[in-house]
Design an enzyme around this catalytic site. Structure first.
Site, PDB file in Angstrom:
ATOM      1  N   ASP A  72     -23.568  79.668 -10.570  1.00 52.77           N
ATOM      2  CA  ASP A  72     -24.960  79.683 -10.142  1.00 52.77           C
ATOM      3  C   ASP A  72     -25.678  78.567 -10.906  1.00 52.77           C
ATOM      4  O   ASP A  72     -25.169  78.065 -11.923  1.00 52.77           O
ATOM      5  CB  ASP A  72     -25.573  81.044 -10.457  1.00 52.77           C
ATOM      6  CG  ASP A  72     -27.063  81.082 -10.217  1.00 52.77           C
ATOM      7  OD1 ASP A  72     -27.486  80.812  -9.080  1.00 52.77           O
ATOM      8  OD2 ASP A  72     -27.799  81.363 -11.183  1.00 52.77           O
ATOM      9  N   ASP A  85     -29.798  78.123 -11.387  1.00 52.75           N
ATOM     10  CA  ASP A  85     -30.993  78.530 -12.140  1.00 52.75           C
ATOM     11  C   ASP A  85     -30.699  79.761 -12.991  1.00 52.75           C
ATOM     12  O   ASP A  85     -30.258  80.793 -12.484  1.00 52.75           O
ATOM     13  CB  ASP A  85     -32.152  78.820 -11.181  1.00 52.75           C
ATOM     14  CG  ASP A  85     -32.630  77.576 -10.462  1.00 52.75           C
ATOM     15  OD1 ASP A  85     -32.963  76.592 -11.138  1.00 52.75           O
ATOM     16  OD2 ASP A  85     -32.658  77.592  -9.212  1.00 52.75           O
ATOM     17  N   ASP A 145     -26.247  84.712 -13.441  1.00 55.08           N
ATOM     18  CA  ASP A 145     -27.164  85.473 -14.302  1.00 55.08           C
ATOM     19  C   ASP A 145     -27.875  86.595 -13.563  1.00 55.08           C
ATOM     20  O   ASP A 145     -28.704  87.281 -14.173  1.00 55.08           O
ATOM     21  CB  ASP A 145     -28.219  84.535 -14.886  1.00 55.08           C
ATOM     22  CG  ASP A 145     -29.138  83.970 -13.806  1.00 55.08           C
ATOM     23  OD1 ASP A 145     -28.633  83.290 -12.887  1.00 55.08           O
ATOM     24  OD2 ASP A 145     -30.345  84.228 -13.865  1.00 55.08           O
TER      25      ASP A 145
END
Length: 228
Positions: A13, A15, A170
């Site tokens: 991922d 961001d 995250d």
């Protein structure tokens, strides 16, 4: 895939995983909501939709949104994120070196992100990280996380099986996408969701930040070698 190297493909991922950009995203959402005169929302509500495609994020925040609001929100947000807002959004410490180390070890790296293609290409160019990734997928090119299409198209393009793939992210959206695609997932608590929120989605492990990934992979290689 070998017992010494259970994963061939590492899909990141962006961001909150590679880039410390959550604060900037929330600030841009808050500014967009204010400019459009939409109902204000708590910062945590805004954090929870990070990682989704723009349309899916807006519909979670404003279930009654029509096409006009979607278009206005999308345009205003992108203007703020790309050109207006100056909230710092640096890479997490050591990310370029991390990726170089993984490539040296023979891993393949890719990106699966809720960013738009325009947004991802911009940060790949600004950070110089583009050449480290064999391929990338964005939310405006596939169905949004947690649908598995983003991961599936990456694996199909590279000829990699789910059991050879590790998703690193995250948010719960990342972990759910991995589960839906049949791949393992690793959670990092540096971005959107806490360990308490990530743990119920059965990640193979939880890291404080992506810089801990080489140590975790080294332990996995050792475990696989010992069990072989």
């Amino acid at each position: 895939m070998t017992t010494e190297n259970p994963y061939q493909l590492l899909v990141f991922d962006w961001d909150g995983t590679l880039m410390d950009s959550v604060a900037r995203i929330v600030a841009c959402m808050q500014s967009t909501i204010e400019v459009l005169g939409a109902t204000p929302l708590p910062a945590q509500r805004l954090r929870d939709v990070i990682g989704l495609g723009m349309r899916e994020a807006i519909l979670q925040l404003y279930p009654d949104a029509d096409e006009a609001l979607f278009q206005a929100f999308t345009q205003a947000y992108r203007e703020r994120f790309l050109f207006i807002d100056d909230t710092p959004a640096p890479l997490f410490a050591g990310v370029p070196e991390l990726l170089d180390d993984l490539l040296d070890q023979g891993y393949w790296c890719a990106v699966a992100t809720g960013k738009s293609r325009v947004g991802l290409d911009r940060v790949l160019d600004e950070t110089g990280l583009g050449p480290r990734f064999l391929t990338t997928r964005c939310a405006d090119e596939t169905l949004s996380k947690p649908h598995p299409q983003m991961l599936q198209t990456i694996m199909d393009e590279l000829g990699i099986m789910p059991e050879q793939t590790l998703m690193i992210g995250d948010s719960t959206h990342d972990l759910l996408m991995a589960r839906n695609a049949g791949t393992d997932a690793l959670g990092v608590t540096s971005g959107v969701h806490s360990a308490r929120e990530l743990q119920p989605h059965a990640p193979k492990g939880l890291l404080d930040g992506v810089a801990q990934l080489p140590d975790w992979l080294g332990c996995r290689r050792h475990a696989w070698s010992s069990s072989g």
